[in-house]
Every structure is written in C-alpha cells, then in structure tokens.
Enzyme design. Structure first.
Site, PDB file in Angstrom:
ATOM      1  N   GLU A  53      -0.318   6.100 -11.223  1.00 21.93           N
ATOM      2  CA  GLU A  53      -0.514   5.839  -9.808  1.00 21.93           C
ATOM      3  C   GLU A  53       0.444   6.625  -8.935  1.00 21.93           C
ATOM      4  O   GLU A  53       0.079   7.143  -7.900  1.00 21.93           O
ATOM      5  CB  GLU A  53      -0.366   4.337  -9.558  1.00 21.93           C
ATOM      6  N   HIS A 134       4.896  -5.433  -8.578  1.00 28.25           N
ATOM      7  CA  HIS A 134       4.120  -6.608  -8.133  1.00 28.25           C
ATOM      8  C   HIS A 134       4.073  -7.658  -9.232  1.00 28.25           C
ATOM      9  O   HIS A 134       3.011  -7.913  -9.811  1.00 28.25           O
ATOM     10  CB  HIS A 134       2.692  -6.206  -7.755  1.00 28.25           C
ATOM     11  N   ASN A 168       3.652  -0.903  -0.871  1.00 32.40           N
ATOM     12  CA  ASN A 168       2.807   0.088  -1.516  1.00 32.40           C
ATOM     13  C   ASN A 168       3.677   1.231  -2.006  1.00 32.40           C
ATOM     14  O   ASN A 168       3.922   1.388  -3.189  1.00 32.40           O
ATOM     15  CB  ASN A 168       1.753   0.571  -0.516  1.00 32.40           C
ATOM     16  N   ASN A 270      -1.226   9.268  -1.585  1.00 35.77           N
ATOM     17  CA  ASN A 270       0.215   9.532  -1.696  1.00 35.77           C
ATOM     18  C   ASN A 270       0.563  10.959  -1.286  1.00 35.77           C
ATOM     19  O   ASN A 270      -0.217  11.873  -1.492  1.00 35.77           O
ATOM     20  CB  ASN A 270       0.671   9.301  -3.126  1.00 35.77           C
TER      21      ASN A 270
HETATM   22  C1  LIG Z   1       3.298   6.339  -3.703  1.00 37.19           C
HETATM   23  C2  LIG Z   1       1.999   5.877  -3.175  1.00 37.19           C
HETATM   24  O1  LIG Z   1       1.648   6.124  -2.039  1.00 37.19           O
HETATM   25  N1  LIG Z   1       1.279   5.254  -3.995  1.00 37.19           N
HETATM   26  C3  LIG Z   1      -0.057   4.927  -3.651  1.00 37.19           C
HETATM   27  C4  LIG Z   1      -0.913   5.879  -4.322  1.00 37.19           C
HETATM   28  O2  LIG Z   1      -2.249   5.486  -4.329  1.00 37.19           O
HETATM   29  C5  LIG Z   1      -2.569   4.199  -4.701  1.00 37.19           C
HETATM   30  C6  LIG Z   1      -4.044   3.932  -4.713  1.00 37.19           C
HETATM   31  O3  LIG Z   1      -4.571   3.806  -3.439  1.00 37.19           O
HETATM   32  C7  LIG Z   1      -1.861   3.272  -3.816  1.00 37.19           C
HETATM   33  O4  LIG Z   1      -2.220   1.979  -4.136  1.00 37.19           O
HETATM   34  C8  LIG Z   1      -0.391   3.539  -4.018  1.00 37.19           C
HETATM   35  O5  LIG Z   1       0.391   2.700  -3.354  1.00 37.19           O
END
Ligand SMILES: CC(=O)N[C@H]1CO[C@H](CO)[C@@H](O)[C@@H]1O
Ligand SMILES: *[C@@H]1O[C@H](CO)[C@@H](O)[C@H](O)[C@H]1NC(C)=O
Ligand SMILES: *[C@@H]1O[C@H](CO)[C@@H](O)[C@H](O)[C@H]1NC(C)=O
Length: 355
Positions: A53, A134, A168, A270
């Site tokens: 991720e 989480h 996030n 991201n």
């Molecule tokens: C670092 C970051 O922004 N992570 C995000 C990357 O994408 C996923 C999927 O949408 C997000 O959930 C992450 O938080």
C-alpha cells in the site's frame, strides 16, 4: 394539498438522489477506461501478494513497504493475517523482499494493520519509521527504529491523539513530528459511508508534535497522500475523490497556506517526491468504483503520473505507466531510484520497472 406537498418532497428527494448518484459516480470516476502505457522492462516483485500500500525508498536504495492492509470495504487476499513491513534493497540485481522482524514488548503484532509510512533519518544516521496502523480499525502512529544489522524494527512507542482519529498517510519531519491526513474512513462504518456517498468533505490534515497538535488544512473530499518538497517549503496533498493535488506553502510555525491546485482525470492516491529533482510521482486509481467494489473479472486498473515543475505556471504532467488491471491492480504509490520505479498497490502485488 398535503398530497401535493408529499409528491413535491418525493420529487425533490428523487432529484437530490439522482444528483448525488451522478456526483458520486463522477467523484469515483466510474466510467473511466484505461489505455495501456507500458514500460520496457517490468517485473512483479516476488513475495508480495497481499498489497504494498505504501512505500518509501531511502537515498541508499533501501525500500520499506507496508503490506497486508485491511481496509473497511476493500478487498484483502489475506484477511486473517497481520500486516507486515517488508524491506527491499534496490541495489541488488534482482531484488527480493524480506519481512522485517518487529521487536519490543510494547507492540501487539497480531493486530498490526499498516497503512501509510514515512521515514526520518537523524544526524547520526539513525533511521526512524513512522507507520500508520489500524489495530481493531482504530488509528495510531507506530514509531520504530530501524536496526540494519539485525534486519529488524525496534518498536519505540505508539502515538494516539483525538486529532488523529482516522489516519491515512503521514509525512515525518522528525522522529515524533509529522503531518498526517485523516481520510474519515475508519471513524464509523455507517457515518463514513454516508460521508463518502454525500461528499461531505470532512477530511483534514493535522500537524503533530509532542507539545502541539493542530488541524492545518481541512475541507477535503478524502485527503489521501501527503508529502513535502525537498527544500521543506511546500506540502503536497492529494484529494482522492476531488481528483486534485494541492500545493500548500509551509511556514516556520508549521501552518499551511494554499498556493495552487492541479486537476486530474484519475483518483490521486499517494505522492512520492524525488529528493533530487523534486518531481512528484503519484499512484492513481483511474476508476475508483473498481477499487471500492472489487470484481476479479473487472479489476481496478493502475496508473502512475509524474509531475515536473509543479511550482511553475505550466507544470509538466506525464502518464508514465497505465495498465487495465491485467498485470497490476489498484496502484497507490510509485517511487523512483536510479532509473527504476517501484509501484505499490492497495491489496495486490508490486511492480518494479525500468524507466
Ligand atoms: C501513503 C498513502 O497515501 N497511502 C495511501 C495510498 O493509497 C491507499 C489506497 O487508497 C490509501 O488507503 C493509503 O492511505
Ligand atoms: C504563522 O506564520 C505565518 C507566516 O509568517 C503567519 O502569517 C501566521 O499568522 C502565523 N500563524 C500563527 C498562528 O502564528
Ligand atoms: C485489458 O487489456 C488486455 C490487453 O489489452 C485485454 O486482453 C484484456 O481483456 C483487458 N482486460 C480488461 C479487464 O479490460
């Protein structure tokens, strides 16, 4: 008369519902298809099958990757396993991944659910990892010290705060000092779906230090990726469902003021920033419906865009890679090292390509 009023209200309700549905579909870019953009030499990274991720590459070529995210309503291929942090050395010819062992009595490994990641290297070259976690669908930031010899992470502490309720992504400016996005997804199963559906834009960016925590920017329709320019003067925030990247000026007192925004036809996730050129590399979801409603026959696609000269009048935006999900599903992040690019995904694999 009463009937007329009821009928009118019903009509209004239906119209609002239609508008919301149309706007929901537009925000999720529901009808977007993908034309492939290929790179010459791409290989799937062996050992990554349940997501990558977020990732960060150090100037030395070591990459840290979060894997195994369990996110409400989003596919997981290993829903019963704890998540992990993987290490990959991009200086190797055919790099493979190694799971970093986590030590320290203060950490519960069984509920580990890692999400955004950021590193901070101090003057003594100690590398700290700050990882959004989480456990039981709550939000914490876990602080680790990287022990390169032992290939392990020593858990130092867990950070929680009421202004960090549904984290996030994170960008570290010190070991216990960061900006983070709250996407409002983990707050409440029902509330969050209504918020996402109605586009209530409750999502915000918080600044954290041990002595001061503040909301520094708000009103986002799902704030997602966040990063900082190499000179530390600008903060970049990806607004997933508005398809925008915002540039904020960062002041000495850590406040942020909006400078400009760029629009895209894809859900920007991201952001990684090239430490040398300052270019932004963004993992994107061309069609968000396919991410939130997984169908293996119609998988979510992947896209990577590069933004050069973002501060000038005419930033240059290049679509570097695009795949309809046959190879890579749901790209979230991309980062470059010595002419190669590593692309991560929410719940599937990771791809390593020559540029
Ligand atoms: C670092 C970051 O922004 N992570 C995000 C990357 O994408 C996923 C999927 O949408 C997000 O959930 C992450 O938080
Ligand atoms: C922070 O710094 C900026 C720029 O110097 C200034 O405009 C702003 O008022 C300051 N905010 C606070 C809360 O001190
Ligand atoms: C994706 O593209 C490939 C090759 O262009 C094609 O064979 C495949 O059917 C497409 N898949 C989807 C799900 O659109």
């Amino acid at each position: 008369m009463a009937k007329l009023v009821i009928l009118t209200l019903l009509g209004l309700g239906l119209a609002l519902f239609r508008d919301h549905r149309a706007s929901y579909q537009a925000r999720l870019n529901a009808f977007r298809e993908v034309k492939p953009v290929e790179l010459p030499n791409c290989n799937l990274v062996k050992g990554i099958e349940s997501g990558s991720e977020d990732l960060e590459i150090l100037p030395s070529g070591l990459a840290f990757i979060t894997s195994g995210l369990r996110y409400p309503g989003i596919k997981s291929f290993e829903p019963d396993k704890p998540g992990k942090i993987l290490l990959m050395d991009l200086n190797e010819e055919d790099p493979s991944v190694l799971e970093l062992r986590i030590t320290g009595s203060t950490f519960d490994h069984s509920s580990f659910n890692p999400h955004g990641i950021s590193t901070f290297t101090d003057e003594d070259n100690t590398v700290y990892l700050l990882v959004v976690n989480h456990p039981d669908f709550k939000s914490t930031v876990e602080l680790f010290k990287f022990q390169q010899e032992e290939k392990s992470l020593l858990h130092l502490k867990t950070i929680r705060h009421k202004l960090l309720p549904n984290l996030n992504d994170i960008v570290a400016v010190g070991p216990e000092h960061f900006y983070a996005t709250n996407d409002h997804y983990f707050v409440d199963q029902y509330l969050r779906s209504w918020e996402i559906y109605l586009g209530l834009a409750w999502s915000y960016v918080a600044y954290y230090s041990p002595t001061d925590v503040q909301v520094m920017a708000d009103g986002f329709d799902f704030a997602n990726g966040i990063n900082i320019s190499p000179d530390g003067k600008y903060v970049y925030i990806a607004e997933l469902l508005a398809h925008k990247i915002h540039v904020y000026e960062k002041h000495a007192n850590w406040t942020l003021t909006p400078l400009k925004s760029l629009d895209f036809n894809t859900l920007v996730d991201n952001i990684s920033v090239d430490p040398v050129t300052g270019d932004l590399w963004v993992g994107c979801h061309p069609n968000g419906m396919r991410i939130f409603f997984y169908d293996p026959k119609n998988p979510p696609a992947s896209e990577v865009i590069r933004i050069q000269n973002i501060l000038t009048e005419e930033p240059k935006v290049t679509l570097v890679y695009a795949d309809n999900g046959t190879v890579l599903q749901g790209s979230t992040v991309a980062s470059v090292y010595k002419g190669k690019m590593l692309i991560g995904t929410v719940f599937q694999k990771a791809l390593y390509c020559e540029l």
